[in-house]
Design a protein around this motif. Structure first.
Motif, PDB file in Angstrom:
ATOM      1  N   ILE A 209      -6.506  -3.138  17.954  1.00 38.21           N
ATOM      2  CA  ILE A 209      -7.918  -2.780  17.735  1.00 38.21           C
ATOM      3  C   ILE A 209      -8.476  -1.789  18.756  1.00 38.21           C
ATOM      4  O   ILE A 209      -9.515  -1.180  18.513  1.00 38.21           O
ATOM      5  CB  ILE A 209      -8.827  -4.032  17.702  1.00 38.21           C
ATOM      6  N   GLU A 210      -7.810  -1.660  19.879  1.00 37.24           N
ATOM      7  CA  GLU A 210      -8.368  -0.804  20.931  1.00 37.24           C
ATOM      8  C   GLU A 210      -7.726   0.583  20.902  1.00 37.24           C
ATOM      9  O   GLU A 210      -6.557   0.729  20.522  1.00 37.24           O
ATOM     10  CB  GLU A 210      -8.117  -1.437  22.309  1.00 37.24           C
ATOM     11  N   GLU A 211      -8.486   1.577  21.372  1.00 37.20           N
ATOM     12  CA  GLU A 211      -7.944   2.923  21.528  1.00 37.20           C
ATOM     13  C   GLU A 211      -6.941   2.899  22.679  1.00 37.20           C
ATOM     14  O   GLU A 211      -5.838   3.404  22.558  1.00 37.20           O
ATOM     15  CB  GLU A 211      -9.118   3.891  21.842  1.00 37.20           C
ATOM     16  N   ASN A 212      -7.409   2.296  23.763  1.00 37.44           N
ATOM     17  CA  ASN A 212      -6.528   2.167  24.927  1.00 37.44           C
ATOM     18  C   ASN A 212      -6.504   0.692  25.329  1.00 37.44           C
ATOM     19  O   ASN A 212      -7.433   0.198  25.967  1.00 37.44           O
ATOM     20  CB  ASN A 212      -7.085   3.033  26.068  1.00 37.44           C
ATOM     21  N   PRO A 213      -5.442  -0.021  24.949  1.00 36.86           N
ATOM     22  CA  PRO A 213      -5.412  -1.477  25.203  1.00 36.86           C
ATOM     23  C   PRO A 213      -5.534  -1.828  26.690  1.00 36.86           C
ATOM     24  O   PRO A 213      -5.934  -2.932  27.022  1.00 36.86           O
ATOM     25  CB  PRO A 213      -4.050  -1.903  24.658  1.00 36.86           C
ATOM     26  N   SER A 214      -5.190  -0.911  27.565  1.00 37.58           N
ATOM     27  CA  SER A 214      -5.300  -1.190  29.006  1.00 37.58           C
ATOM     28  C   SER A 214      -6.754  -1.145  29.465  1.00 37.58           C
ATOM     29  O   SER A 214      -7.100  -1.699  30.505  1.00 37.58           O
ATOM     30  CB  SER A 214      -4.514  -0.169  29.826  1.00 37.58           C
ATOM     31  N   ARG A 215      -7.584  -0.434  28.718  1.00 32.82           N
ATOM     32  CA  ARG A 215      -9.020  -0.370  29.056  1.00 32.82           C
ATOM     33  C   ARG A 215      -9.816  -0.805  27.824  1.00 32.82           C
ATOM     34  O   ARG A 215     -10.412   0.015  27.126  1.00 32.82           O
ATOM     35  CB  ARG A 215      -9.419   1.049  29.458  1.00 32.82           C
ATOM     36  N   PRO A 216      -9.786  -2.112  27.532  1.00 34.68           N
ATOM     37  CA  PRO A 216     -10.402  -2.589  26.285  1.00 34.68           C
ATOM     38  C   PRO A 216     -11.908  -2.353  26.237  1.00 34.68           C
ATOM     39  O   PRO A 216     -12.588  -2.540  27.259  1.00 34.68           O
ATOM     40  CB  PRO A 216     -10.068  -4.077  26.274  1.00 34.68           C
ATOM     41  N   GLN A 217     -12.390  -1.930  25.078  1.00 37.48           N
ATOM     42  CA  GLN A 217     -13.812  -1.678  24.885  1.00 37.48           C
ATOM     43  C   GLN A 217     -14.443  -2.718  23.951  1.00 37.48           C
ATOM     44  O   GLN A 217     -15.642  -2.958  24.002  1.00 37.48           O
ATOM     45  CB  GLN A 217     -14.022  -0.289  24.254  1.00 37.48           C
ATOM     46  N   SER A 218     -13.615  -3.285  23.047  1.00 36.06           N
ATOM     47  CA  SER A 218     -14.159  -4.239  22.069  1.00 36.06           C
ATOM     48  C   SER A 218     -13.841  -5.683  22.437  1.00 36.06           C
ATOM     49  O   SER A 218     -14.711  -6.538  22.374  1.00 36.06           O
ATOM     50  CB  SER A 218     -13.590  -3.945  20.677  1.00 36.06           C
ATOM     51  N   LEU A 219     -12.575  -5.921  22.779  1.00 39.55           N
ATOM     52  CA  LEU A 219     -12.201  -7.301  23.138  1.00 39.55           C
ATOM     53  C   LEU A 219     -12.111  -7.339  24.666  1.00 39.55           C
ATOM     54  O   LEU A 219     -11.079  -6.999  25.249  1.00 39.55           O
ATOM     55  CB  LEU A 219     -10.865  -7.658  22.486  1.00 39.55           C
ATOM     56  N   VAL A 220     -13.232  -7.747  25.288  1.00 40.03           N
ATOM     57  CA  VAL A 220     -13.270  -7.654  26.747  1.00 40.03           C
ATOM     58  C   VAL A 220     -13.019  -9.012  27.402  1.00 40.03           C
ATOM     59  O   VAL A 220     -13.328 -10.056  26.825  1.00 40.03           O
ATOM     60  CB  VAL A 220     -14.617  -7.070  27.252  1.00 40.03           C
ATOM     61  N   THR A 221     -12.427  -8.938  28.581  1.00 43.37           N
ATOM     62  CA  THR A 221     -12.139 -10.165  29.334  1.00 43.37           C
ATOM     63  C   THR A 221     -13.332 -10.494  30.227  1.00 43.37           C
ATOM     64  O   THR A 221     -13.889  -9.609  30.864  1.00 43.37           O
ATOM     65  CB  THR A 221     -10.906  -9.949  30.248  1.00 43.37           C
ATOM     66  N   VAL A 222     -13.714 -11.773  30.236  1.00 44.37           N
ATOM     67  CA  VAL A 222     -14.697 -12.231  31.223  1.00 44.37           C
ATOM     68  C   VAL A 222     -13.908 -13.099  32.189  1.00 44.37           C
ATOM     69  O   VAL A 222     -13.498 -14.209  31.846  1.00 44.37           O
ATOM     70  CB  VAL A 222     -15.847 -13.024  30.551  1.00 44.37           C
ATOM     71  N   LYS A 223     -13.653 -12.546  33.359  1.00 44.54           N
ATOM     72  CA  LYS A 223     -12.679 -13.122  34.293  1.00 44.54           C
ATOM     73  C   LYS A 223     -12.908 -14.622  34.560  1.00 44.54           C
ATOM     74  O   LYS A 223     -14.016 -15.032  34.897  1.00 44.54           O
ATOM     75  CB  LYS A 223     -12.721 -12.358  35.608  1.00 44.54           C
ATOM     76  N   GLY A 224     -11.825 -15.362  34.330  1.00 43.27           N
ATOM     77  CA  GLY A 224     -11.867 -16.793  34.622  1.00 43.27           C
ATOM     78  C   GLY A 224     -12.476 -17.623  33.508  1.00 43.27           C
ATOM     79  O   GLY A 224     -12.238 -18.815  33.411  1.00 43.27           O
ATOM     80  N   LEU A 225     -13.306 -17.003  32.664  1.00 41.21           N
ATOM     81  CA  LEU A 225     -14.017 -17.775  31.642  1.00 41.21           C
ATOM     82  C   LEU A 225     -13.390 -17.633  30.265  1.00 41.21           C
ATOM     83  O   LEU A 225     -13.079 -18.626  29.602  1.00 41.21           O
ATOM     84  CB  LEU A 225     -15.486 -17.339  31.588  1.00 41.21           C
TER      85      LEU A 225
END
Lengths: 234, 464
Positions: A209-225
């Protein structure tokens, strides 16, 4: 917030307090829901239900001529109407009774209008799938009816786990879904020890789904959560 | 029933020690009194010494001065019976006139063993005969025929020991017999006293020597039961009143919150008016939390809150609370950081209550840092405990306040504050929730200078 499709749904509000009815109507209308109907009693609600065939009922429990639980049972005799209880009765026994009758949610007063809007939208999303649910993300569109991602003219199929993962995130779009909730959705009641598998699935979904999976724009990580899916406005 | 044997042991020890002390005292008294009565010297010795002190001279027999003085002191008289003549060959001046002049062998044997003319007599071997020492009639009382079986004397130590032991056994037997009835009536009374603190009704049969005590224990139990019932009624009334109030206030509060929320976002209003509406919204949210917290606190305090305990991953609950908090704060005014360890922390808990504790702590960070702050959540394992913490880098709390939060029993009985409401209700609730899970809550200063709350719950043994 709810998409246009769900904003066309007919919503029946039942409460004996007219001020609450007016407030709810105004809150929902401000959000864009167009078809709001209100009733102050069981009798009034049933008459209205026969007429409009509501697609969602927001019910108070204590009504002048009966209670919301009985009203839900009567509504269910007429059709499988999704229902949400909005009541001052917050006791555990009441909530269990409400859910036992098949209510889709149970909100205890006092409530924040914003909270109620989220819950109404969530029930509608769960109960009514858009005929052509094409979800627009930053780099692609997701076709949930076909379990496919459309990116750069290509159709990328989603595996069952990827589909489930995206569905859960989509149902909670814009909100953090915890690692634990995702593992539970994907692997059931004993979801412990699947954190690494979840990360692997997230990586694969990002590749699709991402243009650049290393810098996700849609599926983002919320660290630890957990993770959050960000939709593009239509 | 550990105290009754202890009591018996104590009584027995007292009895044994008393017996021993009594025996020693008696012996000591005998020695002291005997010494006082018998004087310092034995009459047999005096007789021997007198015999030695009697010398034969040309002028007749002469008794040395010291011996003479001794006889005078003792009030004794003396005669010397000649070896061959068996006649009195010498006598002291105070010898009674009735003392015979001649002695047969039988006379000598008799006076040696006992008395002469009712005077107790003692003999000593002199140079030419037998010296007879006579004392006043009431000076000594002589045993004339003392003789014992040889074996009795030979086995005297063993016999004495056996007799002493038999006596001791007899004393204890008498003690047991005398106290058996008392012990029988003590046992139910002890049971009754032990049962009193459990709060269960107690009924002790009112018979035996301690029936009056039993009656008073029964009466005490009855009073306690009545008080318990009254207290239960009062507590239930209080909890129900709080529940009723919290129910009745919900609908009007919904209106206040709903209208305030709408007004705060109404673009037709000036920013100042919107700000005021937002203030109403925030305060009504606090009222909502307070009412609901008060309700839950009263239910927990009076054990009216059912606990649905099951195996839960406390880290997941804490994480969910953090996610919900972030989701409800899209502006990110209060940023949340997760510092927990990877992996689950399994505890036996009521999920909803634990989530409520986390919500309360997060709300606390928010309310006390209205301009925003950074919040740190963590869940980790330490030994046999699961440590759940919520900390912030905000304003923090003064030391006296922290001390107050950490002391006392907590709950609603902590007493009202100056505003008439139990202050820090949210934190009290957190402590009550921790206690309901067999854990503790501690409040302090965070590593970032703000406030920190830490819950320590027992980890479930089975692990992951």
């Amino acid at each position: 917030m709810a998409e246009e499709y769900w904003k066309e749904k007919r919503i029946l509000l039942v409460d004996d307090a007219r001020e609450i009815l007016a407030l709810l109507e105004s809150v929902l209308k401000e959000e864009g829901y167009r078809h709001i109907y209100t009733a102050g009693s069981v009798r009034e609600a049933l008459a209205l239900a026969d007429e409009i065939r509501p697609e969602l009922a927001v019910l108070d429990v204590m009504l002048p001529d009966g209670d919301g639980f009985a009203l839900l049972e009567r509504l269910r005799e007429r059709g499988d109407t999704p229902a949400l209880f909005l009541t001052a009765r917050g006791e555990e026994a009441d909530r269990l009774k409400g859910f036992g009758l098949g209510a889709d949610d149970y909100v205890v007063k006092p409530f924040l209008p914003r909270e109620l809007l989220f819950r109404v939208a969530a029930v509608l999303r769960r109960c009514y799938r858009e005929e052509n649910p094409m979800v627009k993300l930053r780099a692609c569109r997701v076709d949930f009816s076909r379990a496919e991602v459309l990116k750069n003219g290509e159709r990328l199929p989603l595996t069952a786990k990827e589909y489930e993962l995206l569905s859960v995130l989509y149902r909670n779009a814009g909100r953090i879904v915890t690692i634990d909730a995702l593992c539970e959705a994907l692997w059931g009641d004993n979801p412990f020890g699947y954190e690494n598998s979840l990360m692997a699935h997230v990586r694969r979904v990002r590749e699709k789904i991402e243009e650049n999976p290393s810098r996700p724009q849609s599926l983002v990580t919320v660290k630890g959560l957990g993770y959050k899916l960000l939709l593009e406005e239509k | 029933m550990k105290s009754v044997p202890k009591l018996i042991r104590r009584f027995t020890a007292i009895l044994a020690v008393s017996g021993l002390l009594l025996l020693l005292l008696n012996l000591a008294a005998l020695v002291v009194i005997g010494r006082g009565r018998t004087g310092s010297r034995s009459p047999y010795m005096v007789a021997e010494e007198t015999a030695s002190a009697l010398r034969k001279t040309a002028a007749g027999y002469v008794l040395d001065a010291p011996a003479r003085e001794t006889l005078e002191e003792e009030g004794a008289w003396a005669i010397l019976i000649g070896e061959a003549s068996r006649r009195v060959v010498w006598r002291t001046e105070n010898t009674p006139q009735t003392v015979p002049e001649r002695y047969s062998l039988a006379n000598v044997a008799r006076l040696t063993r006992g008395y002469l003319e009712d005077c107790p007599t003692y003999t000593g071997e002199a140079e030419d005969g037998l010296l007879v020492l006579g004392y006043p009639e009431t000076r000594y009382w002589k045993l004339m025929w003392p003789s014992w079986d040889y074996s009795l004397i030979a086995h005297l130590p063993m016999t004495a020991l056996v007799v002493a032991l038999a006596n001791l056994a007899l004393v204890f037997l008498i003690y047991w017999a005398a106290n058996a009835a008392l012990l029988r009536s003590v046992r139910p009374i002890v049971d009754g006293i032990r049962a009193l603190p459990t709060g269960e009704p107690v009924s002790v049969p009112e018979r035996g020597p301690l029936s009056e005590l039993a009656f008073h224990i029964d009466r005490t139990s009855q009073i306690l039961q009545e008080q318990k019932a009254r207290l239960g009624k009062k507590e239930a009334a209080r909890a129900n009143w709080i529940a009723g109030i919290s129910h009745d206030i919900r609908t009007p509060l919904s209106m206040v919150m709903g209208c305030a929320a709408q007004l705060s976002g109404d673009s037709a209003l000036t920013p100042e008016q919107q700000k005021r509406a937002l203030c109403i919204l925030r305060q009504s949210e606090r009222m909502r939390d307070l009412v609901s917290g008060l309700n839950l606190a009263s239910r927990l305090e009076y054990n009216m809150q059912p606990l649905h305990l099951r195996r839960e991953n406390a880290a997941a609950i804490w994480r969910q609370a953090a996610a919900d908090f972030v989701n409800a704060d899209p502006a990110g005014q209060w940023s949340v950081r997760w510092l927990g360890e990877p992996g689950p922390c399994f505890v036996t808990a009521d999920r909803e209550l634990l989530q409520r504790a986390a919500d309360n702590l997060l709300q606390n960070c928010m309310v006390h840092n209205e301009t925003g702050c950074r919040i740190y959540l963590s869940a980790r394992r330490e030994g046999k405990s699961c440590l759940l913490s919520v900390a912030d880098d905000g304003a923090g709390v003064s030391k006296p306040e922290l001390a107050r939060f950490n002391s006392g029993p907590g709950g609603l009985s902590g007493g009202p504050e100056e505003d008439g409401l139990p202050h820090g209700l949210g934190l009290q609730l957190v402590r009550q929730i921790a206690a309901a899970h067999g854990g503790t809550a501690h409040f302090g200063q965070s590593a970032w200078g703000g406030f920190q709350a830490e819950l320590r719950l027992p980890l479930e043994d089975s692990g992951a």
